[in-house]
Scaffold this motif. Structure first.
Motif, mmCIF file in Angstrom:
data_model
loop_
_atom_site.group_PDB
_atom_site.id
_atom_site.type_symbol
_atom_site.label_atom_id
_atom_site.label_comp_id
_atom_site.label_asym_id
_atom_site.label_seq_id
_atom_site.Cartn_x
_atom_site.Cartn_y
_atom_site.Cartn_z
ATOM 1 N N LEU A 150 0.842 -1.210 0.000
ATOM 2 C CA LEU A 150 0.000 0.000 0.000
ATOM 3 C C LEU A 150 0.873 1.255 0.000
ATOM 4 O O LEU A 150 0.532 2.259 -0.636
ATOM 5 N N LEU A 151 2.003 1.188 0.708
ATOM 6 C CA LEU A 151 2.919 2.328 0.724
ATOM 7 C C LEU A 151 3.544 2.537 -0.648
ATOM 8 O O LEU A 151 3.673 3.674 -1.129
ATOM 9 N N LEU A 152 3.905 1.447 -1.306
ATOM 10 C CA LEU A 152 4.471 1.545 -2.655
ATOM 11 C C LEU A 152 3.450 2.105 -3.636
ATOM 12 O O LEU A 152 3.792 2.861 -4.552
ATOM 13 N N GLN A 153 2.182 1.769 -3.421
ATOM 14 C CA GLN A 153 1.124 2.332 -4.268
ATOM 15 C C GLN A 153 0.978 3.831 -4.005
ATOM 16 O O GLN A 153 0.861 4.629 -4.946
ATOM 17 N N ALA A 154 1.015 4.217 -2.731
ATOM 18 C CA ALA A 154 0.918 5.644 -2.383
ATOM 19 C C ALA A 154 2.080 6.434 -2.981
ATOM 20 O O ALA A 154 1.937 7.611 -3.334
ATOM 21 N N ALA A 155 3.226 5.772 -3.114
ATOM 22 C CA ALA A 155 4.415 6.424 -3.689
ATOM 23 C C ALA A 155 4.360 6.471 -5.212
ATOM 24 O O ALA A 155 5.251 7.038 -5.853
ATOM 25 N N LEU A 157 4.433 3.836 -7.309
ATOM 26 C CA LEU A 157 5.278 2.827 -7.964
ATOM 27 C C LEU A 157 4.496 1.643 -8.519
ATOM 28 O O LEU A 157 4.913 1.023 -9.492
ATOM 29 N N ILE A 158 3.377 1.308 -7.884
ATOM 30 C CA ILE A 158 2.553 0.179 -8.329
ATOM 31 C C ILE A 158 1.077 0.538 -8.162
ATOM 32 O O ILE A 158 0.734 1.562 -7.545
ATOM 33 N N THR A 159 0.210 -0.314 -8.721
ATOM 34 C CA THR A 159 -1.234 -0.179 -8.504
ATOM 35 C C THR A 159 -1.759 -1.525 -8.015
ATOM 36 O O THR A 159 -1.389 -2.581 -8.554
ATOM 37 N N LEU A 160 -2.608 -1.494 -7.007
ATOM 38 C CA LEU A 160 -3.175 -2.710 -6.428
ATOM 39 C C LEU A 160 -4.645 -2.846 -6.815
ATOM 40 O O LEU A 160 -5.288 -1.868 -7.195
ATOM 41 N N LYS A 161 -5.180 -4.048 -6.698
ATOM 42 C CA LYS A 161 -6.598 -4.260 -6.996
ATOM 43 C C LYS A 161 -7.458 -3.405 -6.058
ATOM 44 O O LYS A 161 -7.035 -3.070 -4.941
ATOM 45 N N LYS A 162 -8.643 -3.043 -6.499
ATOM 46 C CA LYS A 162 -9.490 -2.109 -5.764
ATOM 47 C C LYS A 162 -9.853 -2.587 -4.364
ATOM 48 O O LYS A 162 -9.946 -1.786 -3.432
ATOM 49 N N ASP A 163 -10.089 -3.874 -4.207
ATOM 50 C CA ASP A 163 -10.482 -4.401 -2.895
ATOM 51 C C ASP A 163 -9.304 -5.014 -2.154
ATOM 52 O O ASP A 163 -9.452 -5.960 -1.377
ATOM 53 N N PHE A 164 -8.122 -4.487 -2.377
ATOM 54 C CA PHE A 164 -6.906 -4.988 -1.742
ATOM 55 C C PHE A 164 -7.082 -4.982 -0.228
ATOM 56 O O PHE A 164 -7.472 -3.984 0.375
ATOM 57 N N GLY A 165 -6.783 -6.125 0.421
ATOM 58 C CA GLY A 165 -7.017 -6.253 1.859
ATOM 59 C C GLY A 165 -5.762 -6.488 2.669
ATOM 60 O O GLY A 165 -4.647 -6.592 2.132
ATOM 61 N N ALA A 166 -5.954 -6.618 3.981
ATOM 62 C CA ALA A 166 -4.844 -6.725 4.931
ATOM 63 C C ALA A 166 -4.010 -7.985 4.753
ATOM 64 O O ALA A 166 -2.854 -8.026 5.173
ATOM 65 N N ASP A 225 -3.482 9.788 6.937
ATOM 66 C CA ASP A 225 -4.635 10.063 6.082
ATOM 67 C C ASP A 225 -5.495 8.803 6.012
ATOM 68 O O ASP A 225 -5.227 7.813 6.701
ATOM 69 N N GLN A 226 -6.513 8.831 5.177
ATOM 70 C CA GLN A 226 -7.439 7.700 5.093
ATOM 71 C C GLN A 226 -6.749 6.407 4.651
ATOM 72 O O GLN A 226 -7.148 5.320 5.045
ATOM 73 N N SER A 227 -5.673 6.538 3.875
ATOM 74 C CA SER A 227 -5.003 5.341 3.364
ATOM 75 C C SER A 227 -4.182 4.620 4.432
ATOM 76 O O SER A 227 -3.812 3.458 4.259
ATOM 77 N N LYS A 276 -7.910 10.684 17.832
ATOM 78 C CA LYS A 276 -9.167 10.735 17.110
ATOM 79 C C LYS A 276 -10.165 9.740 17.718
ATOM 80 O O LYS A 276 -9.752 8.752 18.344
ATOM 81 N N PRO A 277 -11.455 9.973 17.528
ATOM 82 C CA PRO A 277 -12.447 9.004 18.036
ATOM 83 C C PRO A 277 -12.353 7.696 17.261
ATOM 84 O O PRO A 277 -11.860 7.663 16.125
ATOM 85 N N LEU A 278 -12.838 6.628 17.867
ATOM 86 C CA LEU A 278 -12.779 5.325 17.202
ATOM 87 C C LEU A 278 -13.579 5.302 15.908
ATOM 88 O O LEU A 278 -13.300 4.500 15.018
ATOM 89 N N THR A 279 -14.543 6.188 15.787
ATOM 90 C CA THR A 279 -15.336 6.253 14.547
ATOM 91 C C THR A 279 -14.462 6.586 13.347
ATOM 92 O O THR A 279 -14.783 6.220 12.217
ATOM 93 N N TYR A 280 -13.338 7.276 13.590
ATOM 94 C CA TYR A 280 -12.392 7.591 12.520
ATOM 95 C C TYR A 280 -11.864 6.309 11.893
ATOM 96 O O TYR A 280 -11.665 6.226 10.670
ATOM 97 N N LEU A 281 -11.640 5.300 12.722
ATOM 98 C CA LEU A 281 -11.128 4.023 12.236
ATOM 99 C C LEU A 281 -12.240 3.121 11.724
ATOM 100 O O LEU A 281 -12.052 2.341 10.787
ATOM 101 N N GLU A 282 -13.404 3.220 12.330
ATOM 102 C CA GLU A 282 -14.514 2.330 12.013
ATOM 103 C C GLU A 282 -15.184 2.678 10.683
ATOM 104 O O GLU A 282 -15.637 1.799 9.949
ATOM 105 N N ASN A 283 -15.256 3.983 10.382
ATOM 106 C CA ASN A 283 -15.921 4.410 9.154
ATOM 107 C C ASN A 283 -15.068 4.132 7.930
ATOM 108 O O ASN A 283 -13.870 4.402 7.913
ATOM 109 N N LYS A 284 -15.685 3.595 6.907
ATOM 110 C CA LYS A 284 -14.973 3.289 5.665
ATOM 111 C C LYS A 284 -14.928 4.493 4.740
ATOM 112 O O LYS A 284 -15.759 5.360 4.808
#
Length: 284
Positions: A150-155, A157-166, A225-227, A276-284
């Motif tokens: 994900l960091l390489l994508q933010a930089a 350098l690459i693109t990941l599938k839209k639903d890329f997961g943990a 940020d959100q990413s 930040k409130p936990l809602t920051y993490l919970e909200n997609k």
């Protein structure tokens, strides 16, 4: 006369038992007031400092630290009550643990910080300088592999599938314009590998231990940020304790101005506060 003496002895023995029981209950109550915070590494150092701080005393918190170096074991100890609150894991790690352990779920109490993952190189001064066919070393454990990608994508350098997961990996790269190659490594060896591999992704804890500063020595690093919200660290407790008022005070204590000044100075600003409130993490 003998009967009188026997009666006195009996009464004294009974009073002794009552006093012993009473003292035992008081001791247990004192133990119950102690919050056991389980942690590891630099987080353990921070909570050892917090436990001794005047800020903890002002909030009426009696904190004891416990070191457990394995994350899964630390979460299990928290779920079973051997540890009251733990301080070591990211939001994504917490979610993955709960998914794998539905009968021993944890509850998040609040956010603490983001410790940026960085891209390091002794050969290139920026990500734009990285040429075609370059080998990049990334962590070989699933959570950090996906985080690195994900960091390489933010930089850019690459693109990941839209639903890329943990738990996704290099197979989920959809675009690799520079034909980058990937070498999986134990993420604790990153600084040593830096002498042999042109580009290496290194976690901040490992970087600091090797004298590297993510904010100044990396050629690119995570921002808040959100990413990157999945990588924000939290305090967690057993699900049944999620409304414990004293446990919630630990979040407030962590974000105390004096405590934050200590953390910033000791870790050179690399543990970036996220209040930040936990809602920051919970909200997609």
């Amino acid at each position: 006369m003998r009967k009188g003496k026997s009666l006195i002895v009996t009464v004294l023995l009974a009073l002794s038992v009552i006093l012993l029981v009473g003292c035992g209950n008081q001791s247990k109550a004192a133990d119950d007031d102690t919050i056991v915070v389980g942690s590891q590494g630099s987080d353990l150092d921070i909570w050892e400092h917090i436990a001794k701080s005047s800020q903890a005393k002002k909030l009426g918190l009696n904190i004891k630290t416990k070191e457990i170096t394995d994350g899964a074991q630390l979460n299990s100890a928290t779920s079973q009550g051997q540890v009251d609150v733990n301080a070591f894991q990211s939001w994504s790690y917490y979610k993955a643990y709960n998914k794998q352990n539905p009968k021993g779920k944890l509850a998040a109490l609040g956010t603490t910080y983001l410790e940026p993952l960085g891209i390091y190189s002794k050969k290139y001064k920026s990500v734009e300088d990285i040429p075609d066919g370059t080998t990049i070393a990334i962590a070989n454990n699933p959570a950090n592999t996906s985080r690195g990608l994900l960091l390489l994508q933010a930089a850019g350098l690459i693109t990941l599938k839209k639903d890329f997961g943990a738990l996704d990996n290099t197979k989920d790269i959809t675009s690799n314009p520079k034909n980058l190659k990937f070498k999986e490594i134990d993420d604790t060896t990153g600084p040593r590998v830096l002498n042999d591999v042109p580009v290496v992704l290194i976690s901040n804890t490992v970087a600091l231990e090797s004298g590297l500063h993510v904010l100044t020595d990396s050629i690119y690093h995570e921002k808040i940020d959100q990413s990157t919200k999945e990588n924000v660290n939290i305090l967690a407790t057993a699900d049944k304790n999620k409304n414990n008022a004293n446990y919630k005070k630990l979040v407030k204590l962590y974000h105390n101005k004096k405590i934050q000044e200590y953390i910033k100075k000791k870790y050179y600003g690399t543990k970036i506060e996220v209040n930040k409130p936990l809602t920051y993490l919970e909200n997609k």
